[in-house]
Write a protein that holds these residues in place. Structure first.
Motif, PDB file in Angstrom:
ATOM      1  N   THR A   1       6.566   8.855  -8.153  1.00  0.00           N
ATOM      2  CA  THR A   1       7.068   7.748  -8.098  1.00  0.00           C
ATOM      3  C   THR A   1       7.126   7.213  -6.915  1.00  0.00           C
ATOM      4  O   THR A   1       6.662   5.961  -6.739  1.00  0.00           O
ATOM      5  N   LEU A   2       7.770   7.962  -6.018  1.00  0.00           N
ATOM      6  CA  LEU A   2       7.914   7.500  -4.638  1.00  0.00           C
ATOM      7  C   LEU A   2       6.719   7.389  -3.965  1.00  0.00           C
ATOM      8  O   LEU A   2       6.508   6.339  -3.193  1.00  0.00           O
ATOM      9  N   LEU A   3       5.861   8.190  -4.139  1.00  0.00           N
ATOM     10  CA  LEU A   3       4.631   8.195  -3.194  1.00  0.00           C
ATOM     11  C   LEU A   3       3.717   6.949  -3.907  1.00  0.00           C
ATOM     12  O   LEU A   3       3.071   6.404  -3.139  1.00  0.00           O
ATOM     13  N   SER A   4       3.547   6.857  -5.190  1.00  0.00           N
ATOM     14  CA  SER A   4       2.992   5.859  -5.749  1.00  0.00           C
ATOM     15  C   SER A   4       3.497   4.384  -5.425  1.00  0.00           C
ATOM     16  O   SER A   4       2.566   3.605  -4.893  1.00  0.00           O
ATOM     17  N   THR A   5       4.751   4.507  -5.238  1.00  0.00           N
ATOM     18  CA  THR A   5       5.428   3.103  -4.819  1.00  0.00           C
ATOM     19  C   THR A   5       5.243   2.706  -3.347  1.00  0.00           C
ATOM     20  O   THR A   5       4.609   1.699  -2.926  1.00  0.00           O
ATOM     21  N   PHE A   6       5.335   3.774  -2.600  1.00  0.00           N
ATOM     22  CA  PHE A   6       4.952   3.659  -1.217  1.00  0.00           C
ATOM     23  C   PHE A   6       3.489   3.252  -0.972  1.00  0.00           C
ATOM     24  O   PHE A   6       3.071   2.203  -0.215  1.00  0.00           O
ATOM     25  N   TYR A   7       2.379   4.223  -1.293  1.00  0.00           N
ATOM     26  CA  TYR A   7       1.089   3.899  -1.049  1.00  0.00           C
ATOM     27  C   TYR A   7       0.593   2.571  -1.744  1.00  0.00           C
ATOM     28  O   TYR A   7      -0.174   1.836  -1.083  1.00  0.00           O
ATOM     29  N   SER A   8       1.141   1.889  -2.922  1.00  0.00           N
ATOM     30  CA  SER A   8       0.629   1.055  -3.529  1.00  0.00           C
ATOM     31  C   SER A   8       1.268  -0.404  -2.980  1.00  0.00           C
ATOM     32  O   SER A   8       0.819  -1.241  -2.473  1.00  0.00           O
ATOM     33  N   SER A   9       2.491  -0.105  -2.411  1.00  0.00           N
ATOM     34  CA  SER A   9       3.106  -1.371  -1.237  1.00  0.00           C
ATOM     35  C   SER A   9       2.460  -1.444  -0.043  1.00  0.00           C
ATOM     36  O   SER A   9       2.093  -2.543   0.429  1.00  0.00           O
ATOM     37  N   PHE A  10       1.928  -0.176   0.750  1.00  0.00           N
ATOM     38  CA  PHE A  10       1.453  -0.372   1.888  1.00  0.00           C
ATOM     39  C   PHE A  10      -0.039  -0.738   1.703  1.00  0.00           C
ATOM     40  O   PHE A  10      -0.527  -1.801   2.389  1.00  0.00           O
ATOM     41  N   PHE A  11      -0.879  -0.836   0.623  1.00  0.00           N
ATOM     42  CA  PHE A  11      -1.767  -1.112   0.338  1.00  0.00           C
ATOM     43  C   PHE A  11      -1.802  -2.875   0.307  1.00  0.00           C
ATOM     44  O   PHE A  11      -2.685  -3.322   0.627  1.00  0.00           O
ATOM     45  N   LEU A  12      -0.814  -3.248  -0.490  1.00  0.00           N
ATOM     46  CA  LEU A  12      -0.692  -4.481  -0.861  1.00  0.00           C
ATOM     47  C   LEU A  12      -0.405  -5.181   0.150  1.00  0.00           C
ATOM     48  O   LEU A  12      -0.970  -6.589   0.743  1.00  0.00           O
ATOM     49  N   VAL A  13       0.453  -4.818   1.122  1.00  0.00           N
ATOM     50  CA  VAL A  13       0.653  -5.345   2.667  1.00  0.00           C
ATOM     51  C   VAL A  13      -0.490  -5.312   3.347  1.00  0.00           C
ATOM     52  O   VAL A  13      -0.658  -6.381   4.292  1.00  0.00           O
ATOM     53  N   HIS A  14      -1.295  -4.381   3.145  1.00  0.00           N
ATOM     54  CA  HIS A  14      -2.691  -4.430   4.122  1.00  0.00           C
ATOM     55  C   HIS A  14      -3.480  -5.647   3.787  1.00  0.00           C
ATOM     56  O   HIS A  14      -3.646  -6.250   4.645  1.00  0.00           O
ATOM     57  N   LEU A  15      -3.455  -6.054   2.367  1.00  0.00           N
ATOM     58  CA  LEU A  15      -4.304  -7.077   2.011  1.00  0.00           C
ATOM     59  C   LEU A  15      -3.433  -8.297   2.411  1.00  0.00           C
ATOM     60  O   LEU A  15      -4.121  -9.380   2.525  1.00  0.00           O
ATOM     61  N   LEU A  16      -2.033  -8.357   2.262  1.00  0.00           N
ATOM     62  CA  LEU A  16      -1.422  -9.532   2.759  1.00  0.00           C
ATOM     63  C   LEU A  16      -1.407  -9.860   4.056  1.00  0.00           C
ATOM     64  O   LEU A  16      -1.269 -11.035   4.705  1.00  0.00           O
ATOM     65  N   THR A  17      -1.850  -8.861   4.886  1.00  0.00           N
ATOM     66  CA  THR A  17      -2.081  -9.194   6.368  1.00  0.00           C
ATOM     67  C   THR A  17      -3.633  -9.268   6.667  1.00  0.00           C
ATOM     68  O   THR A  17      -3.959  -9.096   7.946  1.00  0.00           O
ATOM     69  N   ASP A  18      -4.319  -9.411   5.505  1.00  0.00           N
ATOM     70  CA  ASP A  18      -5.754  -9.588   5.692  1.00  0.00           C
ATOM     71  C   ASP A  18      -6.535  -8.435   6.478  1.00  0.00           C
ATOM     72  O   ASP A  18      -7.322  -8.697   7.337  1.00  0.00           O
ATOM     73  N   GLN A  19      -5.867  -7.219   6.265  1.00  0.00           N
ATOM     74  CA  GLN A  19      -6.905  -6.014   6.872  1.00  0.00           C
ATOM     75  C   GLN A  19      -7.343  -5.403   5.416  1.00  0.00           C
ATOM     76  O   GLN A  19      -7.082  -4.047   5.226  1.00  0.00           O
TER      77      GLN A  19
END
Length: 216
Positions: free
Chosen positions: A46-64
């Motif tokens: 659960t922790l790993l899923s939340t981290f990687y999903s969050s990091f992925f969305l932040v990549h998109l949020l910063t247009d990367q």
């Protein structure tokens, strides 16, 4: 998990979120290589899923977007096959990469995202709308209302009926509506690099897309 949830639900600028989550990736790699998780040999899925999903969305949020694609290659493979949030991320990446606008909104709005990820999902939806609006404003001299609504994830049926609320979403940005030809005439929208990196983008400045019932 509590620290991660607090971070992703904060109103911190996307660039700050990216910097903070970047510091955790090495630790996430160590966790995934640890013991206690069948399939990957790692702990706390659960922790790993939340981290990687969050990091992925932040990549998109910063247009990367290319960097987000690279991140999916670093996610634990076995976890991706078992976790719905990470599968949503992969589906979203494909839609963004291929500029499938309607699919992007469908994934963000209809796929099951955990509560902890909802703030980032909503922020990215707003960012994607803003970015798409800017792109459309500089790409067209005239555009059908229903087509413009599609790009913004607005109700196309209401647009076909020339809903004043839908029209107002665009005229607030300086666009003009011709009732005789039934065409919108975009006005190019220019924002500073700082504004363009904000999850609020031009929405905060123009307060558009806030009309009740305008979103599909």
């Amino acid at each position: 998990m509590e620290q991660l949830a607090t971070l992703v639900s904060s109103n911190a600028p996307p660039s700050h979120l990216f910097e903070a989550l970047s510091l955790y990736e090495h630790e996430a790699c160590l966790i995934s290589e640890g013991s206690g998780y069948p399939g990957t040999g790692g702990g706390d899925p659960t922790l790993l899923s939340t981290f990687y999903s969050s990091f992925f969305l932040v990549h998109l949020l910063t247009d990367q977007v290319p960097e987000a694609r690279a991140l999916t290659k670093r996610m634990p493979g076995s976890l991706i096959h078992q976790d719905s949030s990470l599968q949503n991320c992969l589906t979203l990446l494909r839609a963004v990469w291929q500029t499938q606008v309607e699919q992007v909104y469908r994934i963000l709005r209809q796929c099951p995202w955990p509560e902890v990820l909802q703030p980032l999902v909503r922020r990215y939806e707003s960012f994607y709308q803003d970015k798409t609006l800017i792109s459309v404003s500089t790409s067209y001299e005239a555009i059908r209302l229903s087509t413009a609504a599609k790009y913004l994830g607005l109700d196309e049926q209401s647009a076909e009926q020339e809903d004043p609320n839908i029209i107002a979403n665009f005229t607030k940005c300086g666009w003009t509506w011709d009732p005789e030809t039934k065409l919108l005439h975009p006005k190019p929208i220019v924002v500073s690099p700082m504004d363009n990196q904000s999850s609020n983008g031009i929405r905060g400045a123009m307060k558009m897309l806030g009309t009740s019932g305008s979103l599909s």
